[in-house]
Write a protein that holds these residues in place. Sequence first.
Motif, PDB file in Angstrom:
ATOM      1  N   ALA A  82       0.809  -1.435  -0.254  1.00  0.00           N
ATOM      2  CA  ALA A  82       0.043  -0.299  -0.342  1.00  0.00           C
ATOM      3  C   ALA A  82       1.213   1.220  -0.415  1.00  0.00           C
ATOM      4  O   ALA A  82       0.360   2.371  -0.653  1.00  0.00           O
ATOM      5  CB  ALA A  82      -0.815  -0.685   1.166  1.00  0.00           C
ATOM      6  N   LYS A  83       1.774   1.161   0.785  1.00  0.00           N
ATOM      7  CA  LYS A  83       2.847   2.761   0.534  1.00  0.00           C
ATOM      8  C   LYS A  83       3.517   2.249  -0.848  1.00  0.00           C
ATOM      9  O   LYS A  83       4.605   1.789  -0.651  1.00  0.00           O
ATOM     10  CB  LYS A  83       3.627   1.946   1.966  1.00  0.00           C
ATOM     11  CG  LYS A  83       3.076   2.637   2.879  1.00  0.00           C
ATOM     12  CD  LYS A  83       4.367   2.176   3.960  1.00  0.00           C
ATOM     13  CE  LYS A  83       3.630   2.063   5.150  1.00  0.00           C
ATOM     14  NZ  LYS A  83       4.746   2.078   6.482  1.00  0.00           N
ATOM     15  N   SER A  84       3.246   3.683  -1.259  1.00  0.00           N
ATOM     16  CA  SER A  84       4.586   3.898  -3.126  1.00  0.00           C
ATOM     17  C   SER A  84       5.656   3.483  -2.781  1.00  0.00           C
ATOM     18  O   SER A  84       6.310   2.955  -3.801  1.00  0.00           O
ATOM     19  CB  SER A  84       3.869   4.899  -3.191  1.00  0.00           C
ATOM     20  OG  SER A  84       4.185   5.834  -2.435  1.00  0.00           O
ATOM     21  N   GLY A 117      -3.242  -2.933   0.214  1.00  0.00           N
ATOM     22  CA  GLY A 117      -3.930  -2.359   1.537  1.00  0.00           C
ATOM     23  C   GLY A 117      -5.525  -2.847   0.860  1.00  0.00           C
ATOM     24  O   GLY A 117      -6.009  -3.517   0.015  1.00  0.00           O
ATOM     25  N   GLY A 121      -5.952   4.361  -1.110  1.00  0.00           N
ATOM     26  CA  GLY A 121      -5.742   4.667  -0.114  1.00  0.00           C
ATOM     27  C   GLY A 121      -5.624   4.802   1.111  1.00  0.00           C
ATOM     28  O   GLY A 121      -4.922   5.419   1.853  1.00  0.00           O
ATOM     29  N   ALA A 122      -4.998   3.447   0.846  1.00  0.00           N
ATOM     30  CA  ALA A 122      -5.109   2.286   2.440  1.00  0.00           C
ATOM     31  C   ALA A 122      -3.816   3.144   3.014  1.00  0.00           C
ATOM     32  O   ALA A 122      -2.557   2.993   1.766  1.00  0.00           O
ATOM     33  CB  ALA A 122      -4.782   1.000   1.833  1.00  0.00           C
ATOM     34  N   ALA A 123      -2.966   3.104   4.177  1.00  0.00           N
ATOM     35  CA  ALA A 123      -2.189   2.846   4.395  1.00  0.00           C
ATOM     36  C   ALA A 123      -0.799   2.052   4.751  1.00  0.00           C
ATOM     37  O   ALA A 123       0.218   2.336   4.435  1.00  0.00           O
ATOM     38  CB  ALA A 123      -1.577   4.040   5.402  1.00  0.00           C
ATOM     39  N   ASN A 124      -1.375   1.007   4.532  1.00  0.00           N
ATOM     40  CA  ASN A 124      -0.725  -0.414   5.256  1.00  0.00           C
ATOM     41  C   ASN A 124      -1.269  -1.455   4.579  1.00  0.00           C
ATOM     42  O   ASN A 124      -2.916  -1.601   4.265  1.00  0.00           O
ATOM     43  CB  ASN A 124      -0.620  -0.527   6.747  1.00  0.00           C
ATOM     44  CG  ASN A 124      -0.073   0.605   7.380  1.00  0.00           C
ATOM     45  OD1 ASN A 124       1.610   0.557   7.049  1.00  0.00           O
ATOM     46  ND2 ASN A 124      -1.030   1.149   7.823  1.00  0.00           N
TER      47      ASN A 124
END
Length: 333
Positions: A82-84, A117, A121-124
């Motif tokens: 999820a983190k680009s 994610g 837009g999920a962060a993890n």
Amino acid sequence: MKFGVYNAILHDRPLTEALKVIKDLGLDGLEINTGGFLPAVHVPNMEEILHSDSARDDFLAIFDAEGLEILGLNCNGNPLHAKSVIRAAHSQDVIRSVKLANRLGQNRVVTMSGLPGSEPGAANPNWMVNAWNSAHLDVLDYQFEIASSFWREVDALARDLDVVVALELHPQNLVFNPASMRELVRRTDSTNIGVELDASHLFWQQMDPIAVVDNLGELVAHAAAKDVRINPHSAIEGVLDNSFRRLGPDEARTNLGGDEWANEWPKPSAWDFVAVGKGHDSDYWAGFLAALHRVDQGMIINIEHEDVSMGREEGLKFAAEVLLDAARKSGVR
């Protein structure tokens, strides 16, 4: 069949010294890490090898000098993160490793399916375990859409370069068992994505690696030899025990990409990774090798050493002796 070692345990020494260890063990070669969670310690000039025939030939000559082979490339990571920042690095490592395999005359790249994610837009990453809730199945549908887009692209590249990408059936990944593997194949219509059968991650889920090999058949493209011991504490916390401790910046810890780090193992533990033979005897491993041989007589199986109770060379020697004994028992070597 061919037998080797995944080189991460020998990242503490130069490649030439690592190869001497392998040769002394009576094994055939080394599976080389090429990125992902770990840096490509033994291929520091990877970009040069990708573009220079002389650099490629010099690298291959290191193996030839010891009479050993490269037994696959490995870039285990999370190419769907999820983190680009992590997603970009790990997905690029997969694509680069496929290209590198072709340059080195290899046809196997080991990695993981990755885990996105749960929503845009999920962060993890978010691992849906035991999705009895319909909302969890909605998440899985979304995650498979993300995965299918990436793996369809990788499959096309691998097909063009005559490489098979072998996904480790690893928990905390979208693909972690036969059902999820078949779902990815169905959604991508892939031809060059298979399975890396690491017995250890099946053992602790209470799966039988032999039964899994027979079930997956020709989808099994590569294998790893690592064992698991189930401990008495599993009766209390079960094999999904989540009692990990976060390690601080002042403690020795392994970076997994970006700002993510490996945590300290639960104490007491429900189960542990152990050297081949310390969880299951050579008779079991003989049956495992026989099952792999039924799928592919040229199957490669590499020892992965993560037994913290044993030294690097000590653990490799123990595992190699058990594995080679199992090979003799099963008649595959």
